[in-house]
Design a protein around this motif. Structure first.
Motif, PDB file in Angstrom:
ATOM      1  N   LEU A 260     -40.149  52.103  23.595  1.00  0.00           N
ATOM      2  CA  LEU A 260     -39.718  53.250  24.029  1.00  0.00           C
ATOM      3  C   LEU A 260     -38.736  53.548  23.180  1.00  0.00           C
ATOM      4  CD1 LEU A 260     -39.970  55.923  25.577  1.00  0.00           C
ATOM      5  CD2 LEU A 260     -38.377  54.981  27.270  1.00  0.00           C
ATOM      6  N   TYR A 261     -37.633  52.912  23.074  1.00  0.00           N
ATOM      7  CA  TYR A 261     -36.364  53.379  22.017  1.00  0.00           C
ATOM      8  C   TYR A 261     -37.128  53.626  20.586  1.00  0.00           C
ATOM      9  CZ  TYR A 261     -32.781  53.026  18.792  1.00  0.00           C
ATOM     10  OH  TYR A 261     -31.987  53.090  17.468  1.00  0.00           O
ATOM     11  N   ARG A 262     -37.988  52.681  20.058  1.00  0.00           N
ATOM     12  CA  ARG A 262     -38.485  52.781  18.806  1.00  0.00           C
ATOM     13  C   ARG A 262     -39.152  54.152  18.518  1.00  0.00           C
ATOM     14  NH1 ARG A 262     -39.179  47.195  19.115  1.00  0.00           N
ATOM     15  NH2 ARG A 262     -41.388  47.489  19.419  1.00  0.00           N
ATOM     16  N   ALA A 263     -40.259  54.132  19.646  1.00  0.00           N
ATOM     17  CA  ALA A 263     -40.988  55.456  19.633  1.00  0.00           C
ATOM     18  C   ALA A 263     -40.219  56.879  19.658  1.00  0.00           C
ATOM     19  CB  ALA A 263     -41.989  55.390  20.724  1.00  0.00           C
ATOM     20  N   VAL A 264     -39.255  56.749  20.250  1.00  0.00           N
ATOM     21  CA  VAL A 264     -38.464  58.044  20.571  1.00  0.00           C
ATOM     22  C   VAL A 264     -37.469  58.151  19.024  1.00  0.00           C
ATOM     23  CG1 VAL A 264     -36.535  59.323  21.503  1.00  0.00           C
ATOM     24  CG2 VAL A 264     -38.320  58.112  22.726  1.00  0.00           C
ATOM     25  N   ASP A 265     -37.014  57.094  18.769  1.00  0.00           N
ATOM     26  CA  ASP A 265     -36.439  57.179  17.386  1.00  0.00           C
ATOM     27  C   ASP A 265     -37.147  57.421  16.054  1.00  0.00           C
ATOM     28  OD1 ASP A 265     -33.597  56.739  16.451  1.00  0.00           O
ATOM     29  OD2 ASP A 265     -34.435  55.229  15.181  1.00  0.00           O
ATOM     30  N   ASP A 266     -38.380  56.924  16.167  1.00  0.00           N
ATOM     31  CA  ASP A 266     -39.010  57.228  14.962  1.00  0.00           C
ATOM     32  C   ASP A 266     -39.791  58.501  14.975  1.00  0.00           C
ATOM     33  OD1 ASP A 266     -38.322  54.746  13.803  1.00  0.00           O
ATOM     34  OD2 ASP A 266     -40.158  53.627  14.597  1.00  0.00           O
ATOM     35  N   SER A 267     -39.931  59.165  16.014  1.00  0.00           N
ATOM     36  CA  SER A 267     -40.689  60.197  16.333  1.00  0.00           C
ATOM     37  C   SER A 267     -40.026  61.700  15.346  1.00  0.00           C
ATOM     38  CB  SER A 267     -40.775  60.850  17.690  1.00  0.00           C
ATOM     39  OG  SER A 267     -41.692  62.031  17.733  1.00  0.00           O
ATOM     40  N   ASP A 268     -41.068  62.271  14.922  1.00  0.00           N
ATOM     41  CA  ASP A 268     -40.631  63.605  14.221  1.00  0.00           C
ATOM     42  C   ASP A 268     -41.270  64.765  14.867  1.00  0.00           C
ATOM     43  OD1 ASP A 268     -43.225  63.338  13.339  1.00  0.00           O
ATOM     44  OD2 ASP A 268     -42.646  63.333  11.058  1.00  0.00           O
ATOM     45  N   ALA A 269     -41.602  64.602  15.896  1.00  0.00           N
ATOM     46  CA  ALA A 269     -42.402  65.898  16.658  1.00  0.00           C
ATOM     47  C   ALA A 269     -41.348  66.946  17.051  1.00  0.00           C
ATOM     48  CB  ALA A 269     -43.250  65.394  17.822  1.00  0.00           C
ATOM     49  N   ASP A 270     -41.858  67.915  17.157  1.00  0.00           N
ATOM     50  CA  ASP A 270     -41.122  68.940  17.612  1.00  0.00           C
ATOM     51  C   ASP A 270     -40.631  68.907  19.281  1.00  0.00           C
ATOM     52  OD1 ASP A 270     -40.954  70.526  15.127  1.00  0.00           O
ATOM     53  OD2 ASP A 270     -43.195  71.065  15.773  1.00  0.00           O
TER      54      ASP A 270
END
Length: 425
Positions: A260-270
């Motif tokens: 979950l951390y990687r998914a949040v940290d890597d996301s560039d979605a608005d």
């Protein structure tokens, strides 16, 4: 600072809580959680959610890429519409009184025919430019031609201007056609093209990334071995699209803090939307991960049933994250309470008009929390539906809206309540 710089900033902040991070990554509950915040009243939570979505910057887009955005500035006419006098019907353009001598033909897309003199006519197609001097159009079914002479077959004689679309009938150059903030629909694209636009300046649809959490979720087949089907993965993307988002990745993650951390940290979605993991159970990692990335909680629980453990957080670069409960109807409640206001704010869309209806049956209220209840609408009447438990979708599948039942006692039959359209279609 670009998104990559923001990711670096978030990683740096995450390093400041390395002990917590190691605990979360190991799959164990985090003991250093902050004290539980008091749940916000439902109306206040919606106001905070609206403020969490900072309007995206507008940009010029070609017409074929502007659909679904919102006008970032008014749409003003670049020309008169029509730009010249045109025929509204197939028939003959005439000058003066008849019978008329036919001297030519005018078709759509051609330069205007030479000027007509009194007693002359040209065959003309719908949409063709009217020749100078023309005073009216005779419909094809109302005239007959004999020896290149046009005669009326159906009286009376046409009045000046009959069946002519005069220049500027729809608008004049510079006239305001649509205000800023208007959603760009196919009809808006058509109007813009007719008015001479090749591109529009729009606020784009916010890019949304959906993270579906839970080891217990199955992607296909029957529920089995203590696991259940993922209902939110199919439900949310098309609905968020209807609400104005541009849904990109839908990622299914297990109950693993590091993933979950990687998914949040890597996301560039608005906007990042998560489902599940927002409570305080042994594998509810949303709160620990938000602390690790340096996010600030704006809403941490809402006094609403279903859907109490929902949240809104602001990431270090200002982007919002909405955490929805994992129970399906609770997640629907969370979309209406938090996600829809955030999307409207990001996309520059106006707040919808408040809609009200009268309850067809009594609905028990909660002593302290707002209740959202699925209802079927019939005009101004709202029929409460059964099967409205937090994990149920049977009621919402038959619903048109959710009725807002304020805290307190029972809302009796005939009580007028606010209803939130589900906007499925």
């Amino acid at each position: 600072m670009g998104r990559r710089g923001h990711r670096g900033q978030r990683r740096a902040r995450g390093g400041n809580v390395s002990a917590m991070s190691r605990s979360a990554a190991s799959g164990h509950p985090v003991s250093a959680a902050p004290a539980t915040r008091e749940a916000l009243p439902w109306p206040e939570a919606r106001r905070v959610a609206t403020g969490a979505g900072r309007r995206l910057a507008g940009a010029p887009k070609p017409l074929d890429e502007a659909l679904g955005g919102v006008l970032d500035g008014p749409l003003d006419a670049l020309t008169d519409l029509p730009a010249f006098d045109t025929s509204a019907m197939d028939g003959w353009a005439i000058a003066g009184t008849g019978p008329w001598r036919i001297v030519g033909e005018a078709l759509a897309g051609q330069h205007p025919s030479p000027a007509l003199l009194a007693g002359q006519a040209v065959r003309i197609a719908t949409g063709a430019a009217l020749p100078p001097g023309a005073t009216a159009v005779i419909r094809r079914e109302n005239g007959r031609v004999t020896d290149d002479r046009l005669h009326l077959s159906v009286p009376p004689s046409p009045v000046p201007g009959q069946d002519i679309r005069p220049r500027g009938q729809e608008c004049r150059a510079g006239e305001r056609l649509l205000p800023s903030g208007t959603p760009v629909t196919p009809a808006v694209l058509g109007l813009a093209a007719a008015a001479g636009y090749d591109e529009l300046r729009v606020v784009p649809r916010p890019r949304v990334e959906l993270l579906v959490l839970g080891d217990e979720l199955l992607g296909q087949g029957l529920p089995r071995d203590g696991r259940v089907r993922d209902a939110l993965g199919p439900l949310l993307p098309p609905w968020l699209t209807r609400l104005g988002g541009a849904v990109g990745a839908v990622r299914r993650l297990g109950d693993d803090a590091e993933s979950l951390y990687r998914a949040v940290d890597d996301s560039d979605a608005d906007l990042i939307v998560t489902t599940g993991g927002t409570a305080s159970g042994p594998v509810d990692f949303v709160h620990p991960v938000l602390r690790r990335v340096g996010a600030r909680l704006l809403v941490d629980g809402v006094a609403v049933r279903p859907g109490h453990p929902m949240l809104v957080a602001q990431l270090p670069d200002g982007r919002p994250l909405v955490g929805l409960p994992g129970n399906p109807l609770a997640a629907v409640s969370g979309v209406l309470t938090l996600v829809a206001p955030v999307l409207r704010a990001l996309g520059g869309r106006p707040e919808p008009a408040v809609r009200r209806a009268e309850l067809a049956d009594a609905v028990p209220g909660h002593p302290m929390d707002t209740r959202l209840v699925p209802v079927a609408l019939d005009g101004r009447t709202a029929e409460p539906l059964r099967y409205h438990g937090p994990a149920m979708l049977r009621g919402i599948a038959a619903a048109d809206a959710m009725a807002v039942i304020p805290p307190g006692g029972t809302a009796e039959r005939g009580t007028e309540v606010v209803v939130l359209d589900l906007d499925w279609e």
